[in-house]
Design a protein around this motif. Structure first.
Motif, PDB file in Angstrom:
ATOM      1  N   THR A  50     -66.515  11.042  26.322  1.00 49.79           N
ATOM      2  CA  THR A  50     -65.985   9.723  25.983  1.00 49.79           C
ATOM      3  C   THR A  50     -65.014   9.858  24.833  1.00 49.79           C
ATOM      4  OG1 THR A  50     -68.189   8.945  26.463  1.00 49.79           O
ATOM      5  CG2 THR A  50     -66.705   7.361  25.473  1.00 49.79           C
ATOM      6  N   VAL A  66     -76.055   5.354  21.325  1.00 53.57           N
ATOM      7  CA  VAL A  66     -74.724   5.791  21.779  1.00 53.57           C
ATOM      8  C   VAL A  66     -74.364   7.128  21.125  1.00 53.57           C
ATOM      9  CG1 VAL A  66     -72.263   5.182  21.823  1.00 53.57           C
ATOM     10  CG2 VAL A  66     -73.977   3.407  22.168  1.00 53.57           C
ATOM     11  N   THR A  69     -69.433  -0.401  18.466  1.00 53.08           N
ATOM     12  CA  THR A  69     -70.358  -0.591  19.562  1.00 53.08           C
ATOM     13  C   THR A  69     -71.380  -1.643  19.142  1.00 53.08           C
ATOM     14  OG1 THR A  69     -71.800   0.564  21.103  1.00 53.08           O
ATOM     15  CG2 THR A  69     -71.956   1.259  18.825  1.00 53.08           C
ATOM     16  N   LYS A 122     -62.157   2.443  25.525  1.00 55.38           N
ATOM     17  CA  LYS A 122     -62.851   3.717  25.704  1.00 55.38           C
ATOM     18  C   LYS A 122     -62.290   4.371  26.957  1.00 55.38           C
ATOM     19  CE  LYS A 122     -67.241   3.146  23.460  1.00 55.38           C
ATOM     20  NZ  LYS A 122     -67.363   1.756  23.026  1.00 55.38           N
ATOM     21  N   GLN A 160     -76.047   9.891  22.864  1.00 59.88           N
ATOM     22  CA  GLN A 160     -75.403  10.164  24.151  1.00 59.88           C
ATOM     23  C   GLN A 160     -74.139  11.018  23.931  1.00 59.88           C
ATOM     24  OE1 GLN A 160     -74.499   6.520  26.181  1.00 59.88           O
ATOM     25  NE2 GLN A 160     -73.065   7.560  27.547  1.00 59.88           N
ATOM     26  N   HIS A 161     -73.354  10.667  22.892  1.00 54.80           N
ATOM     27  CA  HIS A 161     -72.164  11.456  22.574  1.00 54.80           C
ATOM     28  C   HIS A 161     -72.566  12.894  22.240  1.00 54.80           C
ATOM     29  CE1 HIS A 161     -69.474   7.787  21.404  1.00 54.80           C
ATOM     30  NE2 HIS A 161     -69.851   7.768  22.658  1.00 54.80           N
ATOM     31  N   GLN A 176     -77.331  -0.491  19.017  1.00 53.40           N
ATOM     32  CA  GLN A 176     -77.299   0.659  19.927  1.00 53.40           C
ATOM     33  C   GLN A 176     -76.595   1.867  19.325  1.00 53.40           C
ATOM     34  OE1 GLN A 176     -75.832  -0.353  23.761  1.00 53.40           O
ATOM     35  NE2 GLN A 176     -77.543  -1.729  24.194  1.00 53.40           N
TER      36      GLN A 176
END
Ligand code: HEM
Length: 322
Positions: free
Chosen positions: A195, A154, A146, A206, A157-158, A150
């Motif tokens: 994801t 990320v 990624t 993804k 978020q996961h 970030q």
């Protein structure tokens, strides 16, 4: 900068020209050595010319910095500049060595200058080497790659996606007090969008998978416990968390044991947690490779600046005492 492959034809003329120039300069140096019976230094004819050219190359090498940062300086492509930077920088090495009497020199200023020059060249060669293999390695080993800046965002978020799944499908441990249950569990009719990564014929992409959260699965307290104790800290902190999940072998073992002790319906959750930890491990590797790919510039650039400063002192001092 990548050398070889499709751009080989661009490097070849540089390589031939630089080798020829180095051979010609060495020929002059050898002839002067044979005629004088001692190693020529900076004040000899060949040594002086080599020094002037090497010094000019150092100034050119330093121009790469403003070339990249000053917008109105966009003369020639970035690749052409870098190519000239690399090959001229390498040519400067034999020239500077001949100027410095093949290192049989005295005086602290001369030694400091020579040492700095060698350190800049070695760090440049090292940087060039890592640029050859790390990008390819990254592509192979980090399909989840990624944007570097970030990674933490990320990963968080996961972690939220995983927590939503765990809260919706795994029963709470009766021994727990508050803690992980501070946030409300989702509606049982809810769904989680998770994801994942899919690799087909070498192309990685993804994929978003929607998992319906039907109801809590009995007998899954251990999954929930492992999530809050091990998985969540690892997803949020990566290797820095000190979690044993940073090791792939340990992760495989822990998840296999969890799968064995949990009902089969929990597989969807356990598989997802394991996959998410794999992705976090890839992010850790990406961060490490990023450090290797760019960290050497922290040596190369400041030493180059110091080299430029010492060179500016060396030239008038050497001319004064000549
Ligand atoms: C006296 C010799 C040298 C000096 C003064 C010098 C100086 C510099 C400076 C100031 C930069 C920074 C550019 C920037 O941040 O925008 C740079 C980048 C770089 N140098 Fe050198 N350099 C020298 C020799 C070399 C040599 C011999 C090599 C390789 C064989 C090399 C490889 C590189 C590479 C690959 C970069 C760019 C990294 C990137 O892609 O951003 N340099 N150099």
């Amino acid at each position: 900068m990548r050398i070889g492959g499709k751009t080989w034809h661009r490097d070849l003329p540089w390589i031939v020209a630089m080798v020829l120039l180095a051979v010609v300069a060495s020929g002059f140096y050898l002839a002067e050595y044979l005629a004088a019976g001692r190693l020529p230094g900076g004040s000899s004819r060949t040594g002086f010319v080599c020094g002037v050219i090497a010094g000019g190359i150092v100034v050119f090498e330093l121009l790469l910095w403003p070339r990249r940062r000053v917008r109105s300086w966009r003369l020639g492509s970035a690749q052409a500049w870098l190519r000239a930077h690399v090959w001229l920088g390498l040519l400067a090495l034999p020239l500077a060595l001949m100027h410095a009497r093949l290192l049989f020199i005295g005086g602290w200023l001369n030694w400091a200058l020579t040492a700095l020059f060698l350190a800049v060249i070695v760090s440049g060669i090292w940087g060039l080497a890592v640029q050859q293999w790390i990008p390819g390695w990254m592509l192979e080993q980090v399909p989840a790659e990624t944007i570097y800046e970030q990674i933490d965002h990320v990963a968080a978020q996961h972690c939220r996606e995983a927590e939503r799944l765990v809260r919706g499908m795994c029963v709470a441990d009766p021994a727990e007090h508050g803690g992980d249950d501070a946030a409300a569990d989702p509606d049982p009719d809810d769904h989680a969008v998770i994801t994942g990564l899919r690799s087909m014929t070498g192309i990685q992409g993804k994929v978003l998978q929607v998992v319906q959260i039907h109801a809590l699965i009995p007998g899954t307290a251990a999954v929930r416990r492992m999530f809050f104790a091990e998985v969540k800290p690892y997803l949020l902190g990566g290797r820095r968390s000190g979690s044993s999940l940073a090791s792939r072998a340990t992760s495989v073992r822990l998840f296999a044991a969890l799968r064995d002790s949990s009902p089969t319906e929990a597989a969807v959750v356990i598989d997802h947690l394991e996959r998410t930890c794999d992705i976090r491990r890839q992010f850790d590797l990406q961060a490490r490779l990023h450090g290797w790919l760019h960290g050497w510039l922290l040596v190369h650039v400041p030493l180059s600046v110091a080299l430029g400063v010492l060179l500016a002192v060396h030239v008038p001092v050497a001319l004064w005492y000549w």
